[in-house]
Design a protein around this motif. Structure first.
Motif, PDB file in Angstrom:
ATOM      1  N   UNK B  17       0.837  -1.209   0.000  1.00 29.63           N
ATOM      2  CA  UNK B  17       0.000   0.000   0.000  1.00 29.63           C
ATOM      3  C   UNK B  17       0.871   1.258   0.000  1.00 29.63           C
ATOM      4  N   UNK B  18       1.997   1.208   0.686  1.00 31.04           N
ATOM      5  CA  UNK B  18       2.914   2.361   0.676  1.00 31.04           C
ATOM      6  C   UNK B  18       3.421   2.609  -0.747  1.00 31.04           C
ATOM      7  N   UNK B  19       3.756   1.546  -1.427  1.00 23.87           N
ATOM      8  CA  UNK B  19       4.275   1.675  -2.800  1.00 23.87           C
ATOM      9  C   UNK B  19       3.168   2.193  -3.732  1.00 23.87           C
ATOM     10  N   UNK B  20       1.958   1.715  -3.549  1.00 18.41           N
ATOM     11  CA  UNK B  20       0.821   2.185  -4.359  1.00 18.41           C
ATOM     12  C   UNK B  20       0.616   3.686  -4.130  1.00 18.41           C
ATOM     13  N   UNK B  21       0.604   4.091  -2.867  1.00 18.79           N
ATOM     14  CA  UNK B  21       0.377   5.512  -2.537  1.00 18.79           C
ATOM     15  C   UNK B  21       1.494   6.375  -3.117  1.00 18.79           C
ATOM     16  N   UNK B  23       3.525   5.746  -5.721  1.00 16.78           N
ATOM     17  CA  UNK B  23       3.517   5.795  -7.193  1.00 16.78           C
ATOM     18  C   UNK B  23       2.325   6.606  -7.725  1.00 16.78           C
TER      19      UNK B  23
END
Lengths: 61, 61, 61, 61, 61, 61
Positions: B17-21, B23
Motif C-alpha cells: 500500500x505504501x508503494x501504491x500511494x 507511485x
C-alpha cells in the motif's frame, strides 16, 4: 437528500461527532431549505494507515 | 485536490500500500500538475463478503 | 477490483488523463497483484465552484 | 461497469446480502444490458454511531 | 438508509433507469427489511472518456 | 482531511453553497480540531432524474 459523507481520521469522540452532525444538519436546513430528517450524514472513520498525503501514510508521519 | 479513493479487497501488506500511494502520488504530480501534498489517497479495504461480482460475493468463490 | 475514483478539478486534457489511467493501472497491477482488466478507474471532473478548501470555493480564489 | 455502492446500517445477515447482490445484478443485467460479471457491488456496512438522520445518530434513537 | 450509488456509463434511457430504481428499491424493501421511502438511489452517469478499464478509457475502445 | 462530499439536488444558488461550505468548514475546525485549509468539501449536484426515493425519481414527483 442531501447526503453528506465525511471521510476523516478515526479517533474523534462521540461528543465531537454528535456536535458535527448536529451543526451540519442545521447548516443544511438553514441554507439548502430542507427538513432536518431529510439530511443524512455518513461518517467513514479511516485508520492512519489508510490515508496518504504527499505519498506518505499518516501512520508514517 | 485531487482526491483518490481506492476500493480494494482487504489483505494487501503495508509495503504494497505504501508503494501504491507513492507511485499514484508521483503519477498525479507528473501528469496533473499538482504538488505532492495536494494529493490525498484514501484506501477502503473491503472484506470478501462485502464485494460481489456477477451476483456472487468474493467469499463465495 | 480494485476500483479507483479520482475527484479532481476539471480541465485536464485527454492526454493527461490517459497517462494517469495508464500509470495508475500499471501501479496496481505491479503492487496489488491484479490483472490490468480488473482495474477500474473513474474520473469525477468537478467545477471550481463545486470544490471548497478552507471554506472558500476554488472559483473564489 | 456498472459499480454499485450500498451504504447501509450494519447487521444484515450473509443470506440477506447474498440475495440483495443476486437480485441487483439480475436487475442491471436485464435493464442496463450488461453481462453479470460486469456488475460490481460494494457493501459499506456502517455502525449506528456513524449514521446521522435529522442531526441525531441512529445509535441515539 | 440504505443509500445506493450507481456509477454507470451514460446513455441509459429514462425508462431503463426507472425500472432499475424500481426493482432495486423492491429488492431492498424485501431483503433488507426497510420501507420504500427509506431507500435512496443516486445515479452517477459517466462519460466514456471518464471510465478506464485495463488502463484504457471506454472512449478508446 | 477531513473530506466532505455533499450529494444534493441541483439548483442551489452560489450564495447558498458558499454559506454551506463556510459553515461546514467552521463546524469541523471547531469540533474536529483541524485547520480550515485541511477541510475539503466536494459538491455533487445531481439532476432530479438521477435521484430516486421510494423507487421513484424526484423528476417523477
Amino acid at each position: 437528500m442531501p447526503i453528506i459523507t465525511i471521510e476523516l481520521l478515526e479517533g474523534r469522540s462521540e461528543v465531537q461527532k454528535k456536535q458535527i452532525a448536529k451543526e451540519i444538519t442545521e447548516t443544511l436546513v438553514k441554507n439548502a431549505n430542507v427538513k432536518p430528517e431529510a439530511v443524512t450524514i455518513l461518517f467513514h472513520d479511516l485508520k492512519p494507515e489508510n490515508i496518504a498525503k504527499g505519498g506518505k501514510f499518516l501512520s508514517e508521519k
